[in-house]
Motif scaffolding. Sequence first.
Motif, PDB file in Angstrom:
ATOM      1  N   VAL A   9     -29.822  36.722  38.403  1.00 41.54           N
ATOM      2  CA  VAL A   9     -31.169  36.435  37.907  1.00 41.54           C
ATOM      3  C   VAL A   9     -31.262  36.889  36.453  1.00 41.54           C
ATOM      4  CG1 VAL A   9     -32.200  36.686  40.204  1.00 41.54           C
ATOM      5  CG2 VAL A   9     -32.116  38.664  38.676  1.00 41.54           C
ATOM      6  N   PRO A  10     -32.266  36.386  35.709  1.00 42.13           N
ATOM      7  CA  PRO A  10     -32.449  36.869  34.334  1.00 42.13           C
ATOM      8  C   PRO A  10     -32.856  38.343  34.307  1.00 42.13           C
ATOM      9  CG  PRO A  10     -33.642  34.812  34.690  1.00 42.13           C
ATOM     10  CD  PRO A  10     -33.165  35.290  36.040  1.00 42.13           C
ATOM     11  N   THR A  11     -32.487  39.026  33.260  1.00 42.19           N
ATOM     12  CA  THR A  11     -32.841  40.445  33.117  1.00 42.19           C
ATOM     13  C   THR A  11     -34.354  40.642  33.178  1.00 42.19           C
ATOM     14  OG1 THR A  11     -30.870  40.797  31.780  1.00 42.19           O
ATOM     15  CG2 THR A  11     -32.541  42.499  31.674  1.00 42.19           C
ATOM     16  N   ASN A  12     -35.112  39.723  32.603  1.00 40.54           N
ATOM     17  CA  ASN A  12     -36.573  39.858  32.635  1.00 40.54           C
ATOM     18  C   ASN A  12     -37.114  39.873  34.062  1.00 40.54           C
ATOM     19  OD1 ASN A  12     -36.955  40.107  29.914  1.00 40.54           O
ATOM     20  ND2 ASN A  12     -37.368  37.927  29.577  1.00 40.54           N
ATOM     21  N   THR A  13     -36.431  39.218  34.975  1.00 40.32           N
ATOM     22  CA  THR A  13     -36.856  39.229  36.375  1.00 40.32           C
ATOM     23  C   THR A  13     -36.795  40.638  36.944  1.00 40.32           C
ATOM     24  OG1 THR A  13     -36.129  36.953  36.676  1.00 40.32           O
ATOM     25  CG2 THR A  13     -36.376  38.276  38.672  1.00 40.32           C
ATOM     26  N   ILE A  14     -35.788  41.398  36.585  1.00 44.19           N
ATOM     27  CA  ILE A  14     -35.677  42.783  37.050  1.00 44.19           C
ATOM     28  C   ILE A  14     -36.886  43.580  36.586  1.00 44.19           C
ATOM     29  CG2 ILE A  14     -34.266  44.893  36.989  1.00 44.19           C
ATOM     30  CD1 ILE A  14     -32.950  42.439  38.426  1.00 44.19           C
ATOM     31  N   TYR A  15     -37.267  43.432  35.324  1.00 46.07           N
ATOM     32  CA  TYR A  15     -38.436  44.145  34.786  1.00 46.07           C
ATOM     33  C   TYR A  15     -39.732  43.661  35.438  1.00 46.07           C
ATOM     34  CZ  TYR A  15     -35.407  46.153  31.235  1.00 46.07           C
ATOM     35  OH  TYR A  15     -34.418  46.853  30.593  1.00 46.07           O
ATOM     36  N   ASN A  68     -20.106  54.113  38.343  1.00 48.68           N
ATOM     37  CA  ASN A  68     -21.012  54.195  37.209  1.00 48.68           C
ATOM     38  C   ASN A  68     -22.378  53.632  37.584  1.00 48.68           C
ATOM     39  OD1 ASN A  68     -19.032  55.250  35.537  1.00 48.68           O
ATOM     40  ND2 ASN A  68     -18.423  53.243  34.782  1.00 48.68           N
ATOM     41  N   LEU A  69     -23.406  54.141  36.926  1.00 52.38           N
ATOM     42  CA  LEU A  69     -24.744  53.599  37.105  1.00 52.38           C
ATOM     43  C   LEU A  69     -24.840  52.246  36.417  1.00 52.38           C
ATOM     44  CD1 LEU A  69     -26.837  56.826  36.454  1.00 52.38           C
ATOM     45  CD2 LEU A  69     -26.280  55.793  38.657  1.00 52.38           C
ATOM     46  N   TRP A  70     -25.721  51.391  36.940  1.00 55.77           N
ATOM     47  CA  TRP A  70     -25.901  50.060  36.373  1.00 55.77           C
ATOM     48  C   TRP A  70     -27.127  50.016  35.484  1.00 55.77           C
ATOM     49  CZ3 TRP A  70     -25.178  46.399  41.190  1.00 55.77           C
ATOM     50  CH2 TRP A  70     -23.823  46.343  41.526  1.00 55.77           C
ATOM     51  N   THR A  71     -27.040  49.209  34.443  1.00 55.97           N
ATOM     52  CA  THR A  71     -28.185  48.923  33.584  1.00 55.97           C
ATOM     53  C   THR A  71     -28.958  47.756  34.210  1.00 55.97           C
ATOM     54  OG1 THR A  71     -27.017  47.273  32.277  1.00 55.97           O
ATOM     55  CG2 THR A  71     -26.833  49.584  31.544  1.00 55.97           C
ATOM     56  N   PRO A  72     -30.166  47.467  33.719  1.00 59.44           N
ATOM     57  CA  PRO A  72     -30.872  46.285  34.214  1.00 59.44           C
ATOM     58  C   PRO A  72     -30.051  45.004  34.031  1.00 59.44           C
ATOM     59  CG  PRO A  72     -32.396  47.701  33.053  1.00 59.44           C
ATOM     60  CD  PRO A  72     -31.029  48.278  32.837  1.00 59.44           C
ATOM     61  N   LEU A 111     -33.403  52.945  31.888  1.00 58.71           N
ATOM     62  CA  LEU A 111     -33.528  52.587  33.297  1.00 58.71           C
ATOM     63  C   LEU A 111     -32.128  52.379  33.858  1.00 58.71           C
ATOM     64  CD1 LEU A 111     -35.300  51.771  35.698  1.00 58.71           C
ATOM     65  CD2 LEU A 111     -35.372  49.452  34.736  1.00 58.71           C
ATOM     66  N   ARG A 112     -31.847  53.051  34.973  1.00 61.77           N
ATOM     67  CA  ARG A 112     -30.518  52.944  35.579  1.00 61.77           C
ATOM     68  C   ARG A 112     -30.658  52.765  37.090  1.00 61.77           C
ATOM     69  NH1 ARG A 112     -29.677  51.969  31.173  1.00 61.77           N
ATOM     70  NH2 ARG A 112     -28.250  52.942  29.699  1.00 61.77           N
ATOM     71  N   PHE A 113     -29.650  52.131  37.656  1.00 65.80           N
ATOM     72  CA  PHE A 113     -29.625  51.819  39.081  1.00 65.80           C
ATOM     73  C   PHE A 113     -28.315  52.297  39.681  1.00 65.80           C
ATOM     74  CE2 PHE A 113     -32.235  48.738  36.940  1.00 65.80           C
ATOM     75  CZ  PHE A 113     -33.302  48.506  37.789  1.00 65.80           C
ATOM     76  N   ASP A 169     -26.790  44.769  34.184  1.00 73.21           N
ATOM     77  CA  ASP A 169     -25.776  44.787  35.237  1.00 73.21           C
ATOM     78  C   ASP A 169     -26.364  44.306  36.565  1.00 73.21           C
ATOM     79  OD1 ASP A 169     -23.809  45.869  33.499  1.00 73.21           O
ATOM     80  OD2 ASP A 169     -24.433  47.922  34.001  1.00 73.21           O
ATOM     81  N   VAL A 170     -27.571  44.787  36.876  1.00 72.58           N
ATOM     82  CA  VAL A 170     -28.235  44.389  38.126  1.00 72.58           C
ATOM     83  C   VAL A 170     -28.530  42.893  38.100  1.00 72.58           C
ATOM     84  CG1 VAL A 170     -30.265  44.713  39.578  1.00 72.58           C
ATOM     85  CG2 VAL A 170     -29.191  46.688  38.493  1.00 72.58           C
ATOM     86  N   ALA A 171     -29.024  42.415  36.970  1.00 75.43           N
ATOM     87  CA  ALA A 171     -29.325  40.989  36.836  1.00 75.43           C
ATOM     88  C   ALA A 171     -28.064  40.147  37.025  1.00 75.43           C
ATOM     89  CB  ALA A 171     -29.964  40.719  35.478  1.00 75.43           C
TER      90      ALA A 171
END
Length: 59
Positions: free
Chosen positions: A16-22, A3-7, A40-42, A9-11
């Motif tokens: 790291v915090p989700t805001n760091t991904i953005y 499955n693709l990851w959401t921000p 946004l997907r990864f 999921d990546v965080a």
Amino acid sequence: MRNLWTPADVADYLGVPTNTIYQWRSRGGGPPGRRLGKHLRFKPDDVEAWFDDQATEVS
């Protein structure tokens, strides 16, 4: 196929915090992601490859 990851999921994966991904994306860095409409997907393999390419030194 995985499955693709959401921000979020990546965080979680990177610890790291989700805001760091953005923030990374707004600065042109971070793992490669794709927009699907407004979402946004990864790809997990891309995130893992990006992580492996980062500097390995810990200070």
